[in-house]
Design a protein around this motif. Structure first.
Motif, PDB file in Angstrom:
ATOM      1  N   SER A   1      -0.512   1.093 -17.654  1.00 61.86           N
ATOM      2  CA  SER A   1       0.493   1.638 -16.730  1.00 61.86           C
ATOM      3  C   SER A   1       1.832   1.920 -17.406  1.00 61.86           C
ATOM      4  CB  SER A   1       0.735   0.655 -15.575  1.00 61.86           C
ATOM      5  OG  SER A   1       1.445  -0.472 -16.044  1.00 61.86           O
ATOM      6  N   ASN A   2       2.064   1.349 -18.607  1.00 64.85           N
ATOM      7  CA  ASN A   2       3.415   1.486 -19.173  1.00 64.85           C
ATOM      8  C   ASN A   2       3.457   2.216 -20.506  1.00 64.85           C
ATOM      9  OD1 ASN A   2       2.291  -0.407 -20.804  1.00 64.85           O
ATOM     10  ND2 ASN A   2       3.795  -2.021 -20.408  1.00 64.85           N
ATOM     11  N   GLY A   3       2.363   2.846 -20.874  1.00 62.75           N
ATOM     12  CA  GLY A   3       2.387   3.719 -22.047  1.00 62.75           C
ATOM     13  C   GLY A   3       2.409   3.005 -23.395  1.00 62.75           C
ATOM     14  N   ASP A   4       2.142   1.673 -23.405  1.00 58.40           N
ATOM     15  CA  ASP A   4       2.139   1.003 -24.718  1.00 58.40           C
ATOM     16  C   ASP A   4       0.760   1.037 -25.386  1.00 58.40           C
ATOM     17  OD1 ASP A   4       0.689  -0.822 -23.271  1.00 58.40           O
ATOM     18  OD2 ASP A   4       2.018  -2.530 -23.636  1.00 58.40           O
ATOM     19  N   GLY A   5      -0.176   1.712 -24.748  1.00 60.09           N
ATOM     20  CA  GLY A   5      -1.493   1.881 -25.364  1.00 60.09           C
ATOM     21  C   GLY A   5      -2.482   0.778 -25.057  1.00 60.09           C
TER      22      GLY A   5
ATOM     23  N   ILE B   1      -2.199  -5.328 -16.157  1.00 59.92           N
ATOM     24  CA  ILE B   1      -2.502  -5.711 -14.768  1.00 59.92           C
ATOM     25  C   ILE B   1      -1.969  -4.682 -13.764  1.00 59.92           C
ATOM     26  CG2 ILE B   1      -2.156  -7.511 -13.017  1.00 59.92           C
ATOM     27  CD1 ILE B   1      -2.303  -9.542 -15.369  1.00 59.92           C
ATOM     28  N   PRO B   2      -0.723  -4.204 -13.920  1.00 58.83           N
ATOM     29  CA  PRO B   2      -0.298  -3.143 -12.984  1.00 58.83           C
ATOM     30  C   PRO B   2      -1.254  -1.939 -13.042  1.00 58.83           C
ATOM     31  CG  PRO B   2       1.608  -4.018 -14.160  1.00 58.83           C
ATOM     32  CD  PRO B   2       0.394  -4.644 -14.793  1.00 58.83           C
ATOM     33  N   GLY B   3      -1.801  -1.677 -14.211  1.00 57.52           N
ATOM     34  CA  GLY B   3      -2.772  -0.582 -14.351  1.00 57.52           C
ATOM     35  C   GLY B   3      -4.034  -0.855 -13.528  1.00 57.52           C
ATOM     36  N   ILE B   4      -4.438  -2.096 -13.476  1.00 62.71           N
ATOM     37  CA  ILE B   4      -5.615  -2.442 -12.657  1.00 62.71           C
ATOM     38  C   ILE B   4      -5.288  -2.218 -11.181  1.00 62.71           C
ATOM     39  CG2 ILE B   4      -7.190  -4.297 -11.957  1.00 62.71           C
ATOM     40  CD1 ILE B   4      -6.712  -5.549 -14.761  1.00 62.71           C
ATOM     41  N   ILE B   5      -4.090  -2.651 -10.788  1.00 61.86           N
ATOM     42  CA  ILE B   5      -3.706  -2.496  -9.372  1.00 61.86           C
ATOM     43  C   ILE B   5      -3.762  -1.017  -8.976  1.00 61.86           C
ATOM     44  CG2 ILE B   5      -1.831  -2.830  -7.685  1.00 61.86           C
ATOM     45  CD1 ILE B   5      -1.020  -5.327  -9.385  1.00 61.86           C
ATOM     46  N   GLU B   6      -3.299  -0.156  -9.886  1.00 57.17           N
ATOM     47  CA  GLU B   6      -3.342   1.292  -9.586  1.00 57.17           C
ATOM     48  C   GLU B   6      -4.755   1.788  -9.291  1.00 57.17           C
ATOM     49  OE1 GLU B   6       0.217   2.615 -12.684  1.00 57.17           O
ATOM     50  OE2 GLU B   6      -1.772   3.463 -12.960  1.00 57.17           O
ATOM     51  N   LYS B   7      -5.741   1.092  -9.845  1.00 55.17           N
ATOM     52  CA  LYS B   7      -7.119   1.588  -9.713  1.00 55.17           C
ATOM     53  C   LYS B   7      -7.944   0.825  -8.680  1.00 55.17           C
ATOM     54  CE  LYS B   7      -6.699   4.764 -12.897  1.00 55.17           C
ATOM     55  NZ  LYS B   7      -6.719   6.200 -12.530  1.00 55.17           N
ATOM     56  N   LEU B   8      -7.318  -0.038  -7.906  1.00 54.63           N
ATOM     57  CA  LEU B   8      -8.111  -0.810  -6.943  1.00 54.63           C
ATOM     58  C   LEU B   8      -8.782   0.093  -5.911  1.00 54.63           C
ATOM     59  CD1 LEU B   8      -5.889  -3.976  -6.320  1.00 54.63           C
ATOM     60  CD2 LEU B   8      -8.029  -3.835  -7.608  1.00 54.63           C
TER      61      LEU B   8
ATOM     62  N   MET C   1       0.096 -10.794 -11.830  1.00 52.92           N
ATOM     63  CA  MET C   1      -1.220 -11.379 -11.546  1.00 52.92           C
ATOM     64  C   MET C   1      -1.310 -11.781 -10.072  1.00 52.92           C
ATOM     65  SD  MET C   1      -4.108 -12.026 -12.875  1.00 52.92           S
ATOM     66  CE  MET C   1      -5.479 -12.715 -11.964  1.00 52.92           C
ATOM     67  N   GLU C   2      -0.251 -12.361  -9.570  1.00 52.05           N
ATOM     68  CA  GLU C   2      -0.255 -12.754  -8.150  1.00 52.05           C
ATOM     69  C   GLU C   2      -0.371 -11.512  -7.255  1.00 52.05           C
ATOM     70  OE1 GLU C   2       3.295 -15.088  -8.070  1.00 52.05           O
ATOM     71  OE2 GLU C   2       2.256 -16.858  -8.885  1.00 52.05           O
ATOM     72  N   ARG C   3       0.291 -10.466  -7.687  1.00 51.30           N
ATOM     73  CA  ARG C   3       0.225  -9.217  -6.914  1.00 51.30           C
ATOM     74  C   ARG C   3      -1.206  -8.656  -6.965  1.00 51.30           C
ATOM     75  NH1 ARG C   3       2.130  -3.932  -7.708  1.00 51.30           N
ATOM     76  NH2 ARG C   3       2.634  -4.369  -9.888  1.00 51.30           N
ATOM     77  N   LEU C   4      -1.834  -8.754  -8.112  1.00 52.88           N
ATOM     78  CA  LEU C   4      -3.220  -8.264  -8.229  1.00 52.88           C
ATOM     79  C   LEU C   4      -4.136  -9.027  -7.264  1.00 52.88           C
ATOM     80  CD1 LEU C   4      -5.572  -6.687  -9.488  1.00 52.88           C
ATOM     81  CD2 LEU C   4      -5.635  -8.377 -11.339  1.00 52.88           C
ATOM     82  N   ILE C   5      -3.984 -10.337  -7.223  1.00 50.54           N
ATOM     83  CA  ILE C   5      -4.840 -11.120  -6.325  1.00 50.54           C
ATOM     84  C   ILE C   5      -4.592 -10.679  -4.871  1.00 50.54           C
ATOM     85  CG2 ILE C   5      -5.355 -13.452  -5.462  1.00 50.54           C
ATOM     86  CD1 ILE C   5      -4.407 -14.491  -8.270  1.00 50.54           C
TER      87      ILE C   5
ATOM     88  N   ALA D   1      -5.898  -7.124  -4.219  1.00 48.51           N
ATOM     89  CA  ALA D   1      -7.367  -7.120  -4.158  1.00 48.51           C
ATOM     90  C   ALA D   1      -7.807  -7.642  -2.792  1.00 48.51           C
ATOM     91  CB  ALA D   1      -7.940  -7.974  -5.289  1.00 48.51           C
ATOM     92  N   HIS D   2      -7.240  -8.758  -2.375  1.00 47.11           N
ATOM     93  CA  HIS D   2      -7.625  -9.361  -1.098  1.00 47.11           C
ATOM     94  C   HIS D   2      -7.322  -8.428   0.084  1.00 47.11           C
ATOM     95  CE1 HIS D   2      -7.702 -13.723  -2.821  1.00 47.11           C
ATOM     96  NE2 HIS D   2      -8.680 -12.965  -3.254  1.00 47.11           N
ATOM     97  N   LYS D   3      -6.217  -7.720  -0.019  1.00 52.89           N
ATOM     98  CA  LYS D   3      -5.868  -6.763   1.035  1.00 52.89           C
ATOM     99  C   LYS D   3      -6.985  -5.749   1.233  1.00 52.89           C
ATOM    100  CE  LYS D   3      -1.105  -5.719   0.704  1.00 52.89           C
ATOM    101  NZ  LYS D   3      -0.187  -4.775   0.042  1.00 52.89           N
TER     102      LYS D   3
END
Ligand code: NOJ
Length: 551
Positions: A22-26, A30-37, A81-85, A88-90
């Protein structure tokens, strides 16, 4: 019949470093995973298995943990990580984490302490032996070389089954187990839904007796872990053990519900059928379909009502299945769908590894400079030193190297396959212009849409979850066929594993039954219930005597 939630679920494995940046560092994060939920919701999966995201110096891409309570900065923060959990649950997705307790990183504070002196209180957290004349035994590391590493400061060897930066923990020490339980509770309290337990069959090892897998105390420890940690969460969580060494009898010990150990295990027997027996994964041999049928059938029968297994063709340690046992050129789509059909109609919980659902293929390694994986790197150098032919070594790596699974996920046909806006940590497979998630989602005939259907079938048909299993025509060298039975209803799965056009004879007793076609990778699968001719990689699932058993 009621099924526990994870028995009708499908799991999707995310290897965070290669999933979405998600942040272009290659590096995926985790934010990248959230984008793809929402992508995962569309696919229809129920559970995410997240490969390690803990703090780690990355000698083995996160399977060498230096802090179980912190997130690797490459991947984000604890808040992420907490946001991912929560996210996901949402979306009704359960999330399980990797639990790596056979070893830590050598940079974990326990090991740092342990290596300061022989009398340090943490010394016994690890496995130390003195060796006046070299290593205490000739046990070898999975990643090449001796499993013993000399520590000059304390004049002793420590044991590491994997890299020397992954010292094995001494689980016979009760304090170690208690520290692990504490850590597991911490993550369960954060709301995760269980664990995938890395090489859990090794935690009872007794090195002095040369016992590595399935040690005598292992089951006692798993039962203790259940009592001390897992029991209060029972209905909300699932556990799956990675158990490379187990046979079906042992698998029952791990997974029979009344034993209170694990919910299911990953079995490995089918993954070694294309290696020369006893010579390890790099000694290549073509797959004989009859062996695959025999092995999968043995597991299906043995665990029926007595345990549970997971179903997989791929994970982050295996080459891509469509390149391995399918055809990654002309018949890529057909063969990927065929392989998926064979797997998803079996008894067990299916696992999809990122990119499998769009038929991602192996990549090409031009030379050893391309390697990122420690297993490949160590093996290559060891064999070069031994004087092996570099072409032979490359052939093994091209067939089996773990990096095939770790090339970045192919999201679209744009810059670096849409994985990153920067420079990816590992080369994207050049076929991303053709093979990518966006294209697959647009095409109703894609592998992606076929996986969606398979996932839904398991939710709708009790027989897929609970039906008994019977192999048909064990000796057929090209066709894998089996029957599942629940009450008077039956499923017949027929799959052509190759490019030929073999005949398949329906079993006598099925010929008179009413038949529906549940799914196929050809538009007009063969009707006629006697002798059918199959096309290249054709797979058909017939539902016989349909009753209104949809659940
Ligand atoms: C099994 C994991 O799947 C693999 O990736 C890792 O290298 C070893 N365990 C060591 O943790």
């Amino acid at each position: 019949m009621t099924a526990t939630w994870w028995q009708r679920s499908t799991v999707y494995q995310i290897y965070p470093r290669s999933f979405n940046d998600s942040n272009g560092d290659g590096v995926g994060d985790i934010p990248g995973i959230i984008e793809k939920l929402d992508y995962l919701v569309d696919l229809g999966i129920d559970i995410i298995w997240l490969s390690p995201v803990y703090q780690s110096p990355n000698d083995d891409n996160g399977y060498d943990i230096s802090d179980y309570y912190a997130i690797m900065s490459d991947f984000g923060t604890m808040e992420d990580m907490e946001r991912l959990i929560a996210e996901a649950h949402k979306r009704n997705l359960a999330l399980i984490m990797d639990l790596v307790i056979n070893h830590t990183s050598d940079e974990h504070p326990w090991f740092r302490e342990a290596s300061t002196s022989r009398s340090n209180p943490y010394r016994d957290f690890y496995i130390w032996r003195s060796g006046d004349e070299g290593p205490p035994s000739d046990l070898r590391s999975v990643f090449s070389g001796s499993a013993w590493e000399y520590d000059a400061k304390t004049d002793a060897y420590y044991f590491h089954l994997f890299s020397r930066k992954q010292p094995d923990l001494n689980l016979h020490n009760q304090d170690v187990r208690q520290k692990i339980y504490e850590m597991m509770r911490y993550w369960l309290e954060k709301g995760i839904n269980g664990f995938r337990m890395d090489v859990i069959d090794l935690i009872g090892k007794e090195v002095d007796r040369g016992i590595i897998a399935n040690g005598p105390k292992l089951h006692e420890y798993l039962q203790e872990m259940n009592k001390e940690v897992l029991a209060p969460y029972r209905d909300a969580i699932m556990t799956v053990g990675e158990t490379p060494s187990v046979d079906p009898e042992q698998a029952k010990l791990y997974t029979r519900p009344d034993r209170h150990e694990l919910d299911m295990v990953f079995t490995f027997e089918h993954m070694s059928l294309d290696e020369v027996a006893g010579e390890g994964k790099w000694a290549l041999k073509p797959l004989d379909l009859r062996d695959l049928k025999q092995v999968l059938s043995k597991w299906q029968t043995a665990l029926h009502k007595e345990g549970w297994n997971s179903l997989y063709w791929n994970n982050h340690d295996q080459p891509r299945i469509v390149s391995r046992w399918g055809d990654d050129t002309v018949y890529r789509v057909k063969s990927a769908k065929m392989l998926a059909t064979v797997l998803h109609l079996l008894q067990g919980t299916p696992y999809i590894y990122q990119g499998e659902e769009i038929g991602m293929t192996n990549t090409t390694f031009n030379n050893s400079e391309d390697f990122k994986d420690i297993e490949m790197i160590n093996m290559y150098h060891e064999r070069i030193e031994q004087g092996d032919d570099p072409a032979d070594i490359m052939a093994s790596i091209q067939a089996k190297g773990r990096d095939h699974a770790r090339t970045p996920m192919q999201w679209n046909d744009g810059h670096e396959a849409g994985f990153t806006t920067g420079e990816p940590w590992m080369k994207v497979n050049p076929n991303y212009r053709e093979i990518n998630a966006e294209a697959a989602m647009r095409d109703p005939e894609s592998i992606y849409h076929y996986y969606k259907q398979l996932i839904q079938l398991r939710k709708n048909y009790e027989i897929i979850v609970h039906g008994s299993y019977q192999l048909v025509d064990a000796e057929h060298a090209e066709v894998f066929a089996y029957v599942r039975t629940l009450g008077s209803e039956k499923l017949l799965v027929v799959a052509n594993f190759y490019t030929g056009e073999p005949h398949f004879e329906w079993p006598e007793e099925l010929r008179e039954l009413t038949t529906d076609i549940l799914i196929s990778n050809y538009e007009d699968p063969p009707g006629g219930q006697k002798d059918i001719k199959l096309r290249p990689y054709e797979a058909v699932v017939y539902l016989l005597n349909p009753v209104t058993s949809q659940c």
